[in-house]
Each structure stands twice: as C-alpha cells, then as structure tokens.
Write an enzyme that holds these catalytic residues in place. Structure first.
Site, PDB file in Angstrom:
ATOM      1  N   CYS A  68      -4.590 -44.159 -22.180  1.00 24.32           N
ATOM      2  CA  CYS A  68      -4.933 -43.300 -21.041  1.00 24.32           C
ATOM      3  C   CYS A  68      -5.442 -41.972 -21.599  1.00 24.32           C
ATOM      4  O   CYS A  68      -5.846 -41.916 -22.770  1.00 24.32           O
ATOM      5  CB  CYS A  68      -3.745 -43.125 -20.093  1.00 24.32           C
ATOM      6  SG  CYS A  68      -2.316 -42.281 -20.803  1.00 24.32           S
ATOM      7  N   ARG A 107       0.604 -42.730 -17.877  1.00 25.75           N
ATOM      8  CA  ARG A 107       0.272 -44.138 -17.614  1.00 25.75           C
ATOM      9  C   ARG A 107       0.410 -45.054 -18.824  1.00 25.75           C
ATOM     10  O   ARG A 107       0.988 -46.140 -18.710  1.00 25.75           O
ATOM     11  CB  ARG A 107      -1.144 -44.240 -17.044  1.00 25.75           C
ATOM     12  CG  ARG A 107      -1.275 -43.613 -15.678  1.00 25.75           C
ATOM     13  CD  ARG A 107      -2.730 -43.415 -15.318  1.00 25.75           C
ATOM     14  NE  ARG A 107      -3.375 -42.483 -16.228  1.00 25.75           N
ATOM     15  CZ  ARG A 107      -4.683 -42.241 -16.280  1.00 25.75           C
ATOM     16  NH1 ARG A 107      -5.475 -42.901 -15.464  1.00 25.75           N
ATOM     17  NH2 ARG A 107      -5.163 -41.353 -17.116  1.00 25.75           N
ATOM     18  N   ASP A 137      -4.467 -41.529 -11.921  1.00 27.09           N
ATOM     19  CA  ASP A 137      -3.635 -40.710 -12.805  1.00 27.09           C
ATOM     20  C   ASP A 137      -2.579 -39.954 -12.003  1.00 27.09           C
ATOM     21  O   ASP A 137      -2.907 -39.038 -11.243  1.00 27.09           O
ATOM     22  CB  ASP A 137      -4.534 -39.723 -13.567  1.00 27.09           C
ATOM     23  CG  ASP A 137      -3.807 -39.098 -14.742  1.00 27.09           C
ATOM     24  OD1 ASP A 137      -2.553 -39.118 -14.753  1.00 27.09           O
ATOM     25  OD2 ASP A 137      -4.491 -38.584 -15.650  1.00 27.09           O
TER      26      ASP A 137
HETATM   27  P1  4NP Z   1      -1.987 -39.637 -18.485  1.00 29.38           P
HETATM   28  O1  4NP Z   1      -1.899 -38.326 -17.546  1.00 29.38           O
HETATM   29  O2  4NP Z   1      -3.415 -39.745 -18.974  1.00 29.38           O
HETATM   30  O3  4NP Z   1      -1.623 -40.776 -17.568  1.00 29.38           O
HETATM   31  O4  4NP Z   1      -0.978 -39.422 -19.608  1.00 29.38           O
HETATM   32  C1  4NP Z   1      -2.268 -37.043 -17.988  1.00 29.38           C
HETATM   33  C2  4NP Z   1      -1.358 -36.273 -18.668  1.00 29.38           C
HETATM   34  C3  4NP Z   1      -1.682 -34.983 -19.073  1.00 29.38           C
HETATM   35  C4  4NP Z   1      -2.950 -34.476 -18.760  1.00 29.38           C
HETATM   36  C5  4NP Z   1      -3.867 -35.255 -18.091  1.00 29.38           C
HETATM   37  C6  4NP Z   1      -3.524 -36.546 -17.706  1.00 29.38           C
HETATM   38  N1  4NP Z   1      -3.281 -33.142 -19.147  1.00 29.38           N
HETATM   39  O5  4NP Z   1      -4.373 -32.674 -18.798  1.00 29.38           O
HETATM   40  O6  4NP Z   1      -2.472 -32.499 -19.837  1.00 29.38           O
END
Ligand code: 4NP
Length: 153
Positions: free
Chosen positions: A8, A14, A122
């Site tokens: 991800c 995710r 997300d």
């Molecule tokens: P992930 O969600 O891709 O599902 O782990 C996110 C976690 C952190 C961030 C963006 C998406 N961020 O911008 O820090």
C-alpha cells in the site's frame, strides 16, 4: 514456497492488515509451510512505524494477531516475490514506476481476485477501518481460493 507481498502507500494500515489477515487464513487452512508473506509501502513516509492503532484495534477485534514495522518497497522485493498484491490503482502505478514497467504480470490489485474487483479504499483518509477489513478479507480469501483451485498450492 510461494512468496506473496502486500503493498500500500504507507505500510501502516492496509498492507500490514492484509499481511496479518492472510497469515492467519493460511494458518487456519494448514498451509503456513507453503508461503512467505510480508508487506511494504511504496512511500518511506511511515518507515519504522508500527501498525496504525485504529488498524491494529480492528485486527484485534477480529482475533487477528501479530505485528509489523513499516518498510519501503524496493525493486529487489518485487523481483523476489511471486505475487505483488496492491491495494489500489495508485499503488499499481507506483510499483510499475519503480520497476520501469517490468514484472506487470505479477503485480495485481488484491481485489481483482474477487467477484467485485475494486480498490481497497485507504482508511487513513476514509476512517472506515471496518470496510478496509472486509475488503481485504474478501481479497485474501478469493486469492487463496484461486491458488488452491488452480493447484498452485
Ligand atoms: P496505508 O495508509 O497506505 O493503508 O498504510 C496510509 C498511511 C499513512 C499515510 C497515507 C496512507 N500518510 O500519508 O502518512
């Protein structure tokens, strides 16, 4: 041995959820000896951080145990994997940018194995960790069924 990596953006919501859900599922079916399973982020923005607490709580509420420390995906990780399962179209684009368009045959959206191909939205932005859990569970279940039905495992 089948190597599966989940990818991800941040590797704190995710993809670690997918890693732990899939590890749990594989264990329940007595197939843990047949898989190497891990997860990565396309970005380094959360490198070194543990699973985001609301995602961890969602896993615990479904009796899925385990932990993970965020790490960024490298080209070598893609080369060494049999399946690179991404959560959304943005992740797919980012992985193919990393590989220069190579290895596209093994880079797939997790929910492309389901009856309803879709992105895993997300939860970092939607705040809907239940929906993320359900979509990831469906994707993992259909992916594992695909592997067994096609006698790949
Ligand atoms: P992930 O969600 O891709 O599902 O782990 C996110 C976690 C952190 C961030 C963006 C998406 N961020 O911008 O820090």
């Amino acid at each position: 041995m089948i190597s599966v990596i989940f990818v991800c953006l941040g590797n704190i919501c995710r993809s670690p959820m997918a890693e732990l859900i899939f590890k749990n599922m594989v264990k329940e079916r007595g197939l843990e000896g047949s898989f190497l399973i891990s997860s990565f982020g396309t970005s380094d923005c959360e490198e070194g951080n543990r699973i985001y607490p609301p995602a961890k709580r969602m896993l615990e509420s479904r009796n899925v145990k385990g932990d993970h420390v965020a790490k960024q995906l490298s080209l070598k990780d893609v080369i060494n994997a049999d399946y690179v399962l991404v959560m959304d179209s943005g992740n797919l684009f980012d992985v193919l940018r990393l590989t220069g368009g190579k290895f596209g045959e093994k880079v797939l959206k997790l929910c492309s194995f389901t009856a309803n191909p879709r992105d895993v939205a997300d939860p970092w932005y939607t705040r809907d960790f239940n929906r993320a859990y359900e979509d990831i569970f469906d994707g993992c279940n259909c992916f594992l069924n695909y592997l067994t039905e096609t006698r790949r495992v």
